[in-house]
Design a protein around this motif. Structure first.
Motif, PDB file in Angstrom:
ATOM      1  N   SER A   1      10.645  24.020  19.212  1.00  0.00           N
ATOM      2  CA  SER A   1       9.820  23.368  18.195  1.00  0.00           C
ATOM      3  C   SER A   1      10.447  22.055  17.758  1.00  0.00           C
ATOM      4  CB  SER A   1       9.629  24.281  16.982  1.00  0.00           C
ATOM      5  OG  SER A   1      10.864  24.519  16.332  1.00  0.00           O
ATOM      6  N   ILE A   2       9.576  21.181  17.247  1.00  0.00           N
ATOM      7  CA  ILE A   2      10.028  19.907  16.691  1.00  0.00           C
ATOM      8  C   ILE A   2       9.458  19.771  15.303  1.00  0.00           C
ATOM      9  CG2 ILE A   2      10.115  17.407  16.968  1.00  0.00           C
ATOM     10  CD1 ILE A   2       9.566  17.773  19.927  1.00  0.00           C
ATOM     11  N   ASN A   3      10.300  19.484  14.336  1.00  0.00           N
ATOM     12  CA  ASN A   3       9.833  19.288  12.974  1.00  0.00           C
ATOM     13  C   ASN A   3       9.561  17.801  12.770  1.00  0.00           C
ATOM     14  OD1 ASN A   3       9.104  19.666  10.354  1.00  0.00           O
ATOM     15  ND2 ASN A   3      11.158  20.090   9.608  1.00  0.00           N
ATOM     16  N   ALA A   4      10.425  17.121  12.077  1.00  0.00           N
ATOM     17  CA  ALA A   4      10.218  15.698  11.833  1.00  0.00           C
ATOM     18  C   ALA A   4      10.614  14.862  13.045  1.00  0.00           C
ATOM     19  CB  ALA A   4      11.036  15.242  10.629  1.00  0.00           C
ATOM     20  N   MET A   5       9.871  13.777  13.256  1.00  0.00           N
ATOM     21  CA  MET A   5      10.220  12.773  14.252  1.00  0.00           C
ATOM     22  C   MET A   5      10.143  11.419  13.560  1.00  0.00           C
ATOM     23  SD  MET A   5       8.241  14.035  17.696  1.00  0.00           S
ATOM     24  CE  MET A   5       9.400  13.290  18.850  1.00  0.00           C
ATOM     25  N   GLY A   6      11.066  10.549  13.879  1.00  0.00           N
ATOM     26  CA  GLY A   6      11.056   9.273  13.172  1.00  0.00           C
ATOM     27  C   GLY A   6      11.741   8.156  13.906  1.00  0.00           C
ATOM     28  N   TRP A   7      11.690   7.004  13.274  1.00  0.00           N
ATOM     29  CA  TRP A   7      12.327   5.805  13.812  1.00  0.00           C
ATOM     30  C   TRP A   7      13.265   5.210  12.770  1.00  0.00           C
ATOM     31  CZ3 TRP A   7      11.983   4.200  18.747  1.00  0.00           C
ATOM     32  CH2 TRP A   7      10.952   4.746  19.519  1.00  0.00           C
ATOM     33  N   TYR A   8      14.428   4.810  13.230  1.00  0.00           N
ATOM     34  CA  TYR A   8      15.408   4.103  12.432  1.00  0.00           C
ATOM     35  C   TYR A   8      15.712   2.786  13.148  1.00  0.00           C
ATOM     36  CZ  TYR A   8      16.324   8.398   9.800  1.00  0.00           C
ATOM     37  OH  TYR A   8      16.207   9.508   9.002  1.00  0.00           O
ATOM     38  N   ARG A   9      16.298   1.867  12.423  1.00  0.00           N
ATOM     39  CA  ARG A   9      16.729   0.633  13.061  1.00  0.00           C
ATOM     40  C   ARG A   9      18.093   0.233  12.524  1.00  0.00           C
ATOM     41  NH1 ARG A   9      12.010  -3.228  10.413  1.00  0.00           N
ATOM     42  NH2 ARG A   9      12.795  -3.214   8.243  1.00  0.00           N
ATOM     43  N   GLN A  10      18.804  -0.489  13.371  1.00  0.00           N
ATOM     44  CA  GLN A  10      20.146  -0.944  13.006  1.00  0.00           C
ATOM     45  C   GLN A  10      20.406  -2.291  13.635  1.00  0.00           C
ATOM     46  OE1 GLN A  10      23.365   1.694  14.134  1.00  0.00           O
ATOM     47  NE2 GLN A  10      24.678   0.871  12.538  1.00  0.00           N
ATOM     48  N   ALA A  11      20.632  -3.276  12.781  1.00  0.00           N
ATOM     49  CA  ALA A  11      20.994  -4.612  13.238  1.00  0.00           C
ATOM     50  C   ALA A  11      22.524  -4.709  13.283  1.00  0.00           C
ATOM     51  CB  ALA A  11      20.423  -5.660  12.293  1.00  0.00           C
ATOM     52  N   PRO A  12      23.055  -5.620  14.074  1.00  0.00           N
ATOM     53  CA  PRO A  12      24.519  -5.777  14.162  1.00  0.00           C
ATOM     54  C   PRO A  12      25.148  -6.003  12.795  1.00  0.00           C
ATOM     55  CG  PRO A  12      23.462  -7.009  15.900  1.00  0.00           C
ATOM     56  CD  PRO A  12      22.363  -6.517  14.999  1.00  0.00           C
ATOM     57  N   GLY A  13      26.163  -5.225  12.498  1.00  0.00           N
ATOM     58  CA  GLY A  13      26.870  -5.375  11.233  1.00  0.00           C
ATOM     59  C   GLY A  13      26.199  -4.739  10.047  1.00  0.00           C
ATOM     60  N   LYS A  14      25.077  -4.056  10.288  1.00  0.00           N
ATOM     61  CA  LYS A  14      24.348  -3.429   9.183  1.00  0.00           C
ATOM     62  C   LYS A  14      24.255  -1.928   9.401  1.00  0.00           C
ATOM     63  CE  LYS A  14      21.565  -7.431   7.866  1.00  0.00           C
ATOM     64  NZ  LYS A  14      20.191  -7.911   7.539  1.00  0.00           N
ATOM     65  N   GLN A  15      23.947  -1.231   8.310  1.00  0.00           N
ATOM     66  CA  GLN A  15      23.788   0.204   8.401  1.00  0.00           C
ATOM     67  C   GLN A  15      22.451   0.559   9.022  1.00  0.00           C
ATOM     68  OE1 GLN A  15      24.405   1.750   4.395  1.00  0.00           O
ATOM     69  NE2 GLN A  15      26.518   2.264   4.904  1.00  0.00           N
ATOM     70  N   ARG A  16      22.408   1.710   9.655  1.00  0.00           N
ATOM     71  CA  ARG A  16      21.147   2.198  10.204  1.00  0.00           C
ATOM     72  C   ARG A  16      20.244   2.580   9.035  1.00  0.00           C
ATOM     73  NH1 ARG A  16      21.336   6.041  15.403  1.00  0.00           N
ATOM     74  NH2 ARG A  16      22.526   4.200  16.017  1.00  0.00           N
ATOM     75  N   GLU A  17      18.977   2.200   9.132  1.00  0.00           N
ATOM     76  CA  GLU A  17      18.035   2.467   8.051  1.00  0.00           C
ATOM     77  C   GLU A  17      16.765   3.126   8.573  1.00  0.00           C
ATOM     78  OE1 GLU A  17      16.816  -1.163   6.171  1.00  0.00           O
ATOM     79  OE2 GLU A  17      15.897  -1.971   7.978  1.00  0.00           O
ATOM     80  N   LEU A  18      16.171   3.934   7.728  1.00  0.00           N
ATOM     81  CA  LEU A  18      14.921   4.591   8.074  1.00  0.00           C
ATOM     82  C   LEU A  18      13.798   3.575   8.121  1.00  0.00           C
ATOM     83  CD1 LEU A  18      13.147   7.183   8.412  1.00  0.00           C
ATOM     84  CD2 LEU A  18      12.885   7.117   5.925  1.00  0.00           C
TER      85      LEU A  18
END
Length: 121
Positions: A30-47
């Motif tokens: 099973s799969i519950n949540a699916m999502g996308w995050y992004r991360q630019a160089p030198g920055k934290q990964r964000e939802l």
């Protein structure tokens, strides 16, 4: 072995549109949540956005009204349609899913390898 494989991404001009997709493969119960995050160089990964199995969604304030997340449960795939893209949204975009592999009794968090989105003229 369970994995997430992203596709799409690339170079787009400011104000343009782009879509990315991510397919989960392997022996999945099973799969519950699916999502996308992004991360630019030198920055934290964000939802960026997340979609639940029942279709419920959540978006980062910065993308509301411009991005649309959706999923196809039959294909174990999540999609992200991005419109009116801005140069500052140039990032690696990473797929994330909360999945239970076959034979396991609990869910685990999985990440894709990432796909680059570059917004530039």
């Amino acid at each position: 072995q369970v994995q997430l494989v992203e596709s799409g991404g690339g170079l787009v001009q400011p104000g343009g549109s782009l879509s990315v997709s991510c397919a989960a493969s392997g022996s999945i119960f099973s799969i519950n949540a699916m999502g996308w995050y992004r991360q630019a160089p030198g920055k934290q990964r964000e939802l960026v956005a997340v979609v639940m199995r029942d279709g419920g969604t959540k978006y980062a304030d910065s993308v509301k009204g411009r991005f649309t997340i959706s999923r196809d449960n039959a294909k174990n795939t999540v999609y992200l349609q991005m419109n009116c893209l801005k140069p500052e949204e140039t990032s690696g975009y990473y797929c994330n899913a909360d999945m239970r592999p076959l034979g396991m009794i609990s869910n685990s968090n999985y990440w894709g390898q990432g796909t680059q989105v570059t917004v530039s003229s």
